[in-house]
Design a protein around this motif. Structure first.
Motif, mmCIF file in Angstrom:
data_model
loop_
_atom_site.group_PDB
_atom_site.id
_atom_site.type_symbol
_atom_site.label_atom_id
_atom_site.label_comp_id
_atom_site.label_asym_id
_atom_site.label_seq_id
_atom_site.Cartn_x
_atom_site.Cartn_y
_atom_site.Cartn_z
ATOM 1 N N TYR A 239 -32.976 15.068 3.911
ATOM 2 C CA TYR A 239 -34.187 15.026 3.100
ATOM 3 C C TYR A 239 -34.105 13.896 2.070
ATOM 4 O O TYR A 239 -33.099 13.745 1.380
ATOM 5 N N LEU A 240 -35.189 13.152 1.968
ATOM 6 C CA LEU A 240 -35.290 12.119 0.943
ATOM 7 C C LEU A 240 -35.553 12.733 -0.422
ATOM 8 O O LEU A 240 -35.012 12.288 -1.432
ATOM 9 N N PHE A 241 -36.389 13.784 -0.452
ATOM 10 C CA PHE A 241 -36.758 14.421 -1.720
ATOM 11 C C PHE A 241 -36.126 15.803 -1.830
ATOM 12 O O PHE A 241 -36.123 16.584 -0.877
ATOM 13 N N TRP A 242 -35.607 16.076 -3.013
ATOM 14 C CA TRP A 242 -35.065 17.398 -3.301
ATOM 15 C C TRP A 242 -36.188 18.381 -3.614
ATOM 16 O O TRP A 242 -36.221 19.499 -3.117
ATOM 17 N N ASP A 243 -37.114 17.994 -4.481
ATOM 18 C CA ASP A 243 -38.236 18.854 -4.841
ATOM 19 C C ASP A 243 -39.516 18.020 -4.869
ATOM 20 O O ASP A 243 -39.581 16.970 -4.223
ATOM 21 N N ALA A 244 -40.506 18.455 -5.604
ATOM 22 C CA ALA A 244 -41.801 17.780 -5.612
ATOM 23 C C ALA A 244 -41.745 16.382 -6.212
ATOM 24 O O ALA A 244 -42.608 15.539 -5.923
ATOM 25 N N PHE A 245 -40.720 16.100 -7.032
ATOM 26 C CA PHE A 245 -40.691 14.857 -7.799
ATOM 27 C C PHE A 245 -39.422 14.028 -7.617
ATOM 28 O O PHE A 245 -39.466 12.806 -7.784
ATOM 29 N N HIS A 246 -38.304 14.672 -7.335
ATOM 30 C CA HIS A 246 -37.009 14.024 -7.503
ATOM 31 C C HIS A 246 -36.275 13.805 -6.182
ATOM 32 O O HIS A 246 -36.334 14.653 -5.296
ATOM 33 N N PRO A 247 -35.557 12.682 -6.070
ATOM 34 C CA PRO A 247 -34.785 12.409 -4.850
ATOM 35 C C PRO A 247 -33.594 13.352 -4.716
ATOM 36 O O PRO A 247 -33.126 13.946 -5.692
ATOM 37 N N THR A 248 -33.093 13.460 -3.494
ATOM 38 C CA THR A 248 -31.845 14.180 -3.259
ATOM 39 C C THR A 248 -30.658 13.328 -3.718
ATOM 40 O O THR A 248 -30.798 12.131 -3.992
ATOM 41 N N GLU A 249 -29.493 13.949 -3.768
ATOM 42 C CA GLU A 249 -28.277 13.231 -4.122
ATOM 43 C C GLU A 249 -28.048 12.049 -3.192
ATOM 44 O O GLU A 249 -27.702 10.953 -3.655
ATOM 45 N N ASN A 250 -28.236 12.242 -1.898
ATOM 46 C CA ASN A 250 -27.996 11.159 -0.939
ATOM 47 C C ASN A 250 -28.883 9.957 -1.226
ATOM 48 O O ASN A 250 -28.432 8.800 -1.150
ATOM 49 N N ALA A 251 -30.147 10.204 -1.543
ATOM 50 C CA ALA A 251 -31.051 9.104 -1.874
ATOM 51 C C ALA A 251 -30.610 8.420 -3.159
ATOM 52 O O ALA A 251 -30.622 7.180 -3.259
ATOM 53 N N ASN A 252 -30.202 9.191 -4.161
ATOM 54 C CA ASN A 252 -29.739 8.603 -5.424
ATOM 55 C C ASN A 252 -28.531 7.700 -5.210
ATOM 56 O O ASN A 252 -28.412 6.637 -5.832
ATOM 57 N N ILE A 253 -27.632 8.113 -4.341
ATOM 58 C CA ILE A 253 -26.432 7.310 -4.060
ATOM 59 C C ILE A 253 -26.825 5.983 -3.414
ATOM 60 O O ILE A 253 -26.286 4.916 -3.765
ATOM 61 N N ILE A 254 -27.766 6.015 -2.487
ATOM 62 C CA ILE A 254 -28.222 4.787 -1.830
ATOM 63 C C ILE A 254 -28.876 3.853 -2.834
ATOM 64 O O ILE A 254 -28.587 2.645 -2.869
ATOM 65 N N TYR A 255 -29.757 4.400 -3.683
ATOM 66 C CA TYR A 255 -30.407 3.577 -4.703
ATOM 67 C C TYR A 255 -29.374 2.923 -5.619
ATOM 68 O O TYR A 255 -29.493 1.740 -5.988
ATOM 69 N N ALA A 256 -28.351 3.696 -6.013
ATOM 70 C CA ALA A 256 -27.329 3.172 -6.924
ATOM 71 C C ALA A 256 -26.521 2.052 -6.275
ATOM 72 O O ALA A 256 -26.248 1.019 -6.906
ATOM 73 N N LYS A 257 -26.156 2.234 -5.015
ATOM 74 C CA LYS A 257 -25.386 1.196 -4.317
ATOM 75 C C LYS A 257 -26.185 -0.090 -4.173
ATOM 76 O O LYS A 257 -25.640 -1.194 -4.332
ATOM 77 N N GLN A 258 -27.474 0.029 -3.881
ATOM 78 C CA GLN A 258 -28.319 -1.163 -3.762
ATOM 79 C C GLN A 258 -28.394 -1.901 -5.095
ATOM 80 O O GLN A 258 -28.271 -3.124 -5.152
ATOM 81 N N ALA A 259 -28.612 -1.156 -6.165
ATOM 82 C CA ALA A 259 -28.733 -1.780 -7.488
ATOM 83 C C ALA A 259 -27.411 -2.386 -7.939
ATOM 84 O O ALA A 259 -27.381 -3.412 -8.623
#
Length: 378
Positions: free
Chosen positions: A338-358
């Motif tokens: 899952y890309l999204f954990w809830d209605a607004f926020h990314p899952t941990e996996n998505a956050n890790i990908i965003y952090a690595k890219q940045a």
């Protein structure tokens, strides 16, 4: 952690040695013997909303809190107040920067603990003070900056009033600010509670936000911030909350919101250019294009292992986006899909990908004009 075994690196700085006589363990943070540590900065200060809040809202009267299960279901310490199943973007970024521990929330640290940084972020907060009032109490960006000012005063006492040593220390720290999402979701586009959409056109509102945000970031600069990351607003017209509400015929996403925040994001990038261009001498700002990175992650979801990109893993109603994750609700079985954990926020996996890219991407479409790894090395 900075090594305590070889003290020769401290002898080169008399000011630091003087400080050691009063606060002996400060050298853990200041000693920069690169061969003995992988930590890229002595401290990390974080400003933002629920995307990076890690517990500051736990003790206040607000609906914007996540100190209950299943939030934190995959986090090593369990439920802490993070608005996701595991690590947030700044948790992952702190690990990439080499910090041995996650940066704690300002609500529960004081004194010398502040030497390694603090997380001032607060769910529902925005650039404007009234943003998020529909959900209850929170710390706006103005309040977060004020809290950082108090932190600087506490650190000044630890440095025995030596402003030069304190300034040198803070100049090596990393600062992160991610604001603006709630100024649209929980202000401008919440017309039954706020009047800003009647007072401002989308262009005028973006300009008003940018004027306030520029002042707030300049205040951080005046309080010692020199290495500053500024994140734009992600593609919030496409989050499950909007997908559950929007009834547009031409697209699933709410492009009205996406177009409005694009005006703001464009202004943030220009603001970063101005800061780097001499407006704030000695500072280096990095612009993170969260809109681009979130859009690209959706477009290439399968290559990252995501199978569900339009629904929350936990939530109620259409797209699991009409009501956010409720206490003790059973989330999806495999959060990694899952890309999204809830209605607004990314899952941990998505956050890790965003952090690595940045952190390490050489593409200026993610981090501009340099990436975070390069910023830390300056």
């Amino acid at each position: 952690m900075y090594s305590v075994l070889n003290m020769s690196c401290l002898i080169k700085d008399k000011k630091i040695n003087n400080i050691l006589g009063v606060v002996g363990f400060i050298f853990l943070f200041i000693c920069r013997c690169e061969a003995q540590t992988s930590q890229l900065a002595p401290c990390f200060f974080i400003f933002g909303d629920s995307l990076v809040d890690n517990g500051n809202n736990n003790g206040i009267l607000t609906l914007a809190r996540a100190n209950y299960r299943p939030y934190g279901i995959d986090f090593p310490q369990g439920t802490t107040g993070r608005f996701t199943n595991g690590r947030t973007f700044v948790d992952a970024l702190a690990q990439l920067l080499g910090f041995p521990n996650y940066i704690p929330p300002y609500a529960r640290i004081r004194g010398n603990e502040l030497l390694r940084g603090a997380n001032f972020a607060s769910g529902a907060s925005g650039i404007r003070d009234e943003t998020g009032n529909n959900l209850g109490a929170h710390s706006s960006m103005n309040r977060q900056v004020s809290n950082y000012g108090r932190t600087v005063e506490e650190l000044r006492r630890a440095f025995r009033g030596d402003n030069g040593a304190l300034s040198a220390y803070l100049s090596k720290c990393i600062f992160y600010s991610g604001m603006g999402s709630n100024d649209y979701l929980n202000n401008y586009y919440m017309t039954n509670f706020y009047s800003t959409s009647k007072q401002f056109t989308t262009t005028a509102y973006a300009n008003a936000l940018l004027q306030d945000y520029s002042r707030q970031l300049t205040t951080l600069y005046n309080l010692g911030a020199r290495k500053v990351i500024v994140a734009s607003v992600g593609q919030i017209g496409c989050i499950p909350y909007q997908l559950a509400r929007y009834t547009g015929n031409n697209t699933k996403c709410n492009e009205d919101i996406n177009n409005a925040i694009s005006l703001f994001n464009s202004g943030v990038r220009k603001m970063v250019d101005n800061f780097n261009g001499g407006q704030l001498p000695g500072a280096k700002f990095v612009y993170l294009d969260s809109y681009k990175s979130s859009n690209d992650l959706v477009a290439n979801a399968a290559s990252y292992g995501f199978e569900v990109i339009d629904k929350g893993c936990c939530g109620v109603g259409k797209n699991n986006g009409q009501i956010t994750c409720l206490p003790l609700e059973e989330p999806c079985d495999d959060r990694t899909k899952y890309l999204f954990w809830d209605a607004f926020h990314p899952t941990e996996n998505a956050n890790i990908i965003y952090a690595k890219q940045a952190f390490s991407s050489n593409s200026k479409s993610y981090a501009y004009p340099i990436n975070i790894q390069q910023l830390a090395a300056l």
